[in-house]
Design an enzyme around this catalytic site. Structure first.
Site, mmCIF file in Angstrom:
data_model
loop_
_atom_site.group_PDB
_atom_site.id
_atom_site.type_symbol
_atom_site.label_atom_id
_atom_site.label_comp_id
_atom_site.label_asym_id
_atom_site.label_seq_id
_atom_site.Cartn_x
_atom_site.Cartn_y
_atom_site.Cartn_z
ATOM 1 C CG ASP A 67 -0.242 -0.479 2.552
ATOM 2 O OD1 ASP A 67 1.033 -0.560 2.687
ATOM 3 O OD2 ASP A 67 -1.024 -0.998 3.290
ATOM 4 C CG ASN A 136 -9.318 -2.719 12.109
ATOM 5 O OD1 ASN A 136 -8.510 -3.339 11.566
ATOM 6 N ND2 ASN A 136 -10.016 -1.521 11.616
ATOM 7 C CG HIS A 138 -6.108 -2.761 9.119
ATOM 8 N ND1 HIS A 138 -6.351 -1.897 9.986
ATOM 9 C CD2 HIS A 138 -4.736 -2.939 8.937
ATOM 10 C CE1 HIS A 138 -5.147 -1.255 10.265
ATOM 11 N NE2 HIS A 138 -4.317 -2.109 9.679
ATOM 12 C CD GLU A 143 -9.094 -0.027 8.004
ATOM 13 O OE1 GLU A 143 -9.333 -0.778 9.145
ATOM 14 O OE2 GLU A 143 -8.159 0.721 8.323
HETATM 15 C C1 F6R Z 1 1.492 -1.916 6.197
HETATM 16 C C2 F6R Z 1 0.029 -2.349 6.292
HETATM 17 C C3 F6R Z 1 -0.757 -2.592 7.458
HETATM 18 C C4 F6R Z 1 0.190 -2.837 8.878
HETATM 19 C C5 F6R Z 1 -0.777 -2.968 9.853
HETATM 20 C C6 F6R Z 1 -0.085 -3.358 11.179
HETATM 21 O O1 F6R Z 1 1.674 -1.816 4.824
HETATM 22 O O2 F6R Z 1 -0.565 -2.496 5.262
HETATM 23 O O3 F6R Z 1 -1.870 -3.613 7.355
HETATM 24 O O4 F6R Z 1 0.624 -4.129 8.410
HETATM 25 O O5 F6R Z 1 -1.653 -1.654 10.117
HETATM 26 O O6 F6R Z 1 0.681 -2.131 11.384
HETATM 27 P P1 F6R Z 1 1.712 -2.210 12.432
HETATM 28 O O7 F6R Z 1 2.819 -3.181 12.311
HETATM 29 O O8 F6R Z 1 2.403 -0.931 12.545
HETATM 30 O O9 F6R Z 1 1.178 -2.720 13.760
#
Ligand code: F6R
Length: 244
Positions: A67, A136, A138, A143
């Protein structure tokens, strides 16, 4: 799903790095799907250390990130382009031309999304996709409520995600409102998935991933349908009474 339990974040990072490095070393050509966020920082640190020590070759590696924010320049420190360069790409010998992230600055974002999926396909698909997980559930920026059939698409970020990412910016107003993310179907098309999680704040998500129902309200549950998922988790993120 194969679950590998480790003691802590550092051990998770070491095991994940060994996993990816052995795939890179044993292939003549490999397409890696990469993630940003706090979770893979340790993985990237150990990949860089290994490169410095063992000169593991990355010239045959093609990478696709999950992303990118919409509207942030690549040189802006909070862009995921910048994050990847800072934490990995500038420190290994992967070729610039082999590195791909969604383009959140294109004139037509819809076209950029379609192009990204096309490019992944033309390159032969993703061999190993690295994932973190949101509290959550994702994955990428998909989401709760995202259809399991989505390809790469533009998302409006929820307030909770913008709040969670706020610490990287000067204030909430600076956090982008939209992002481009690989869709759930695009992620599921990967031949293999490596999901990492560490810390008590991820324990409910890991519980639901391993023992909850398949449900679009919990996007990561789709991984229950994937034939080749490895999860490396630390003891803290398994603290919700999971029996494995
Ligand atoms: C990152 C991404 C997100 C993260 C998720 C967890 O490219 O796509 O889905 O993997 O938000 O984030 P952290 O690792 O910061 O807890």
């Amino acid at each position: 799903m194969e679950v590998i339990t480790v003691t802590d974040y550092n051990e998770m990072s070491i095991q994940a790095a060994e996993y990816i490095i052995s795939k890179v070393r044993s292939s003549n050509s490999i397409n890696l799907g990469l993630a940003t966020g706090g979770t893979p920082l340790g993985l990237y640190k150990y990949m860089v250390l290994d490169f410095q020590k063992n000169t593991t070759d990355y010239r045959h590696v093609i990478s696709f990130n999950l992303d990118e924010y919409v509207g942030l320049s690549e040189v802006y420190p909070n862009s995921y382009h910048y994050y990847m360069k800072e934490n990995l790409f500038n420190h290994i010998n992967i070729l610039d031309s082999n590195v791909h992230l969604p383009n959140g600055n294109g004139a037509s974002l819809q076209k950029e999304c379609a192009l990204y999926d096309k490019l992944i396909k033309e390159c032969g698909g993703i061999d190993v996709q690295v994932l973190g997980i949101g509290q959550n559930g994702h994955i990428g920026f998909n989401e709760p409520g995202t259809s399991f059939g989505t390809k790469t698409h533009v998302v409006k970020l929820t307030e909770s995600t913008r709040q969670a990412n706020k610490h990287n910016f000067d204030n909430l107003d600076e956090v982008p409102t939209h992002a481009i993310t690989m869709g759930i179907q695009s992620i599921m098309n990967s031949r293999e998935i490596l999901l990492l999680a560490s810390g008590t704040e991820k324990s409910t998500a890991i519980y639901k991933l391993l023992q909850g129902d398949l449900n679009e309200q919990f996007p990561a549950s789709v991984l229950q349908l994937h034939p080749n998922v490895t999860i490396i988790v630390d003891e803290q993120s398994l603290s919700s009474g999971i029996s494995i």
